[in-house]
Design a protein around this motif. Structure first.
Motif, PDB file in Angstrom:
ATOM      1  N   CYS A  48      51.873  40.944  40.729  1.00  0.00           N
ATOM      2  CA  CYS A  48      51.757  39.502  40.937  1.00  0.00           C
ATOM      3  C   CYS A  48      50.682  38.931  40.033  1.00  0.00           C
ATOM      4  CB  CYS A  48      51.424  39.244  42.407  1.00  0.00           C
ATOM      5  SG  CYS A  48      51.102  37.526  42.833  1.00  0.00           S
ATOM      6  N   HIS A  69      48.375  43.899  46.228  1.00  0.00           N
ATOM      7  CA  HIS A  69      48.351  43.202  47.512  1.00  0.00           C
ATOM      8  C   HIS A  69      49.726  42.854  48.073  1.00  0.00           C
ATOM      9  CE1 HIS A  69      48.977  39.903  44.691  1.00  0.00           C
ATOM     10  NE2 HIS A  69      49.413  39.189  45.723  1.00  0.00           N
ATOM     11  N   GLU A  70      50.798  43.090  47.324  1.00  0.00           N
ATOM     12  CA  GLU A  70      52.147  42.734  47.788  1.00  0.00           C
ATOM     13  C   GLU A  70      52.914  44.035  47.978  1.00  0.00           C
ATOM     14  OE1 GLU A  70      54.928  39.428  46.031  1.00  0.00           O
ATOM     15  OE2 GLU A  70      55.426  41.312  45.030  1.00  0.00           O
ATOM     16  N   GLY A 176      55.853  39.817  51.228  1.00  0.00           N
ATOM     17  CA  GLY A 176      54.448  39.743  51.560  1.00  0.00           C
ATOM     18  C   GLY A 176      53.662  38.743  50.739  1.00  0.00           C
ATOM     19  N   CYS A 177      54.205  38.352  49.578  1.00  0.00           N
ATOM     20  CA  CYS A 177      53.504  37.366  48.750  1.00  0.00           C
ATOM     21  C   CYS A 177      54.470  36.370  48.133  1.00  0.00           C
ATOM     22  CB  CYS A 177      52.672  38.057  47.663  1.00  0.00           C
ATOM     23  SG  CYS A 177      51.830  36.893  46.560  1.00  0.00           S
ATOM     24  N   ARG A 370      59.514  39.504  38.852  1.00  0.00           N
ATOM     25  CA  ARG A 370      58.792  40.465  39.669  1.00  0.00           C
ATOM     26  C   ARG A 370      59.168  41.890  39.253  1.00  0.00           C
ATOM     27  NH1 ARG A 370      55.172  37.622  41.462  1.00  0.00           N
ATOM     28  NH2 ARG A 370      54.373  37.736  43.594  1.00  0.00           N
TER      29      ARG A 370
END
Length: 382
Positions: A48, A69-70, A176-177, A370
């Motif tokens: 990300c 973090h994702e 999650g993100c 992504r």
């Protein structure tokens, strides 16, 4: 226990990252989970721009830091006080833990959790503890309470949402993100209604998620704006009613013509001040401009105050899609399973942890929406 993780020791490395190698894949020591914490085996983790902004130094964080973090994964074991998760449960990580007790949490705005923001800024878990250490004993900071570019992570229970086991991990990770932020900006922050007009600037994973959220909300016009013709092509395939190349000198005028004077809602996800200025100019009189972009901290927005007042404009920030994760992630996943939120189309490719620096080169140059790191021990799972 020993784990393998991507570690950032110094920010601001030069491009290409495949050569400068800002992220080193190293062996670390991971403590067992403490009270209200969970040990998770990471199955998949997305790349990300929030990671990239730490790597390039535009959003400084304490180092050394285990990045990422994702992510989605499997519960291995739980610490004291965790009684609603068990080993084998599938979970998605959320990069802002919510304490449940501070003023924003008590108002139903967990994305603004005050202790969570403090912990994220310091590179700790919600408890204030650090569970990662170098083999020599020195601490390694947590990235947004997750540190997901690793085969295992210890996180706060407040950083996890339990999910059904029928969604492949590499797709579940996006919720999650990218999905939480993009769809939430449309549904929660803006409240787009059926028949309204929307323009989306910046077609990364978050922007494309917002586009899908606008379509799912019944927007009559959804206009996609980006510099990449490949991303504009994908936006059309996903259902955008029109596309505009941001490099066009008359990009703002094109959008205003398409919408008869401006869109009801203009969303900016590029993380560039000029893009936000353009979004404001693309919104109609009485319209709303929403941004979830994260430019460098020194970036500012110049707004014509007369237009803000006389045209009753609204400018709003959106963090994690103004989300309530335990409510929103299951809802969005149900829409995905019904085919109404095809977020799997955002997945540009699967890479290994060892390919992560080259992966961030591709994210930096804008050629992908992504990329997801999939861990070898989970290739057959999900």
């Amino acid at each position: 226990m020993k784990i393998r993780a991507a570690i950032l020791r110094n920010m601001g490395a030069s491009h290409p990252y495949a050569d400068s190698q800002p992220l080193a894949i190293e062996e670390l020591e991971l403590d067992q989970p403490g009270t209200d914490e969970v040990l998770v085996r990471i199955a998949a983790a997305g790349l990300c721009h929030s990671d990239l902004s730490v790597i390039n130094g535009s959003r400084p964080r304490p180092t050394p830091m285990a990045i990422g973090h994702e992510a989605a994964g499997v519960v291995v074991t739980t610490g004291p006080g965790v009684d609603d998760l068990k080993p084998g449960d599938h979970v998605v990580m959320v990069f802002m833990p919510s304490c449940g007790h501070c003023l924003p949490c008590s108002e139903g705005r967990p994305a603004l959790c005050e202790p969570g923001a403090v912990a994220n800024g310091k590179g700790t878990l919600l408890s204030g503890e650090i569970r990662l250490h170098e083999t020599a004993g020195g601490p390694v900071h947590h990235h947004l309470g997750c540190s997901a570019f690793a085969d295992h992570a210890v996180v706060s229970r407040r950083s996890l949402v339990k999910i059904d086991k029928d969604i492949p991990f590499e797709k579940a990770a996006l919720f999650g993100c990218a999905v939480l932020t993009g769809v939430g900006a449309v549904v929660n922050t803006a409240g787009v209604q059926m028949g309204q007009s929307v323009v989306v600037i910046g077609l990364g994973g978050v922007g494309l998620s917002a586009l899908l959220g606008a379509l799912a909300s019944g927007a009559a016009q959804v206009i996609a704006v980006d510099l990449s013709e490949d991303k504009l092509r994908l936006a059309r395939e996903l259902g955008a009613t029109a596309v505009v190349n941001a490099a066009d000198a008359d990009a703002v005028e094109q959008v205003r013509r398409l919408t008869n004077g401006g869109a009801d809602f203009a969303f900016e996800f590029a993380g560039v001040a000029k893009a936000l200025e353009n979004a404001y100019a693309m919104a109609r009189r009485g319209g709303t401009t929403v941004t979830a972009g994260l430019p460098p901290p020194e970036a500012t927005l110049g707004v014509n105050i007369v237009s803000l007042v006389a045209e009753e404009r609204t400018v709003k920030g959106s963090y994690i899609g103004t989300c309530v994760p335990v409510r929103d992630i299951p809802r969005y996943m149900n829409l995905y399973k019904q085919g109404r939120l095809p977020v799997d189309r955002l997945l540009s490719g699967i890479i290994s942890l060892d390919e992560i620096n080259a992966g961030f080169d591709r994210l930096h140059d804008g050629s992908v929406a992504r990329l997801v790191v999939r861990f070898e021990n989970e290739r057959a799972s999900g």
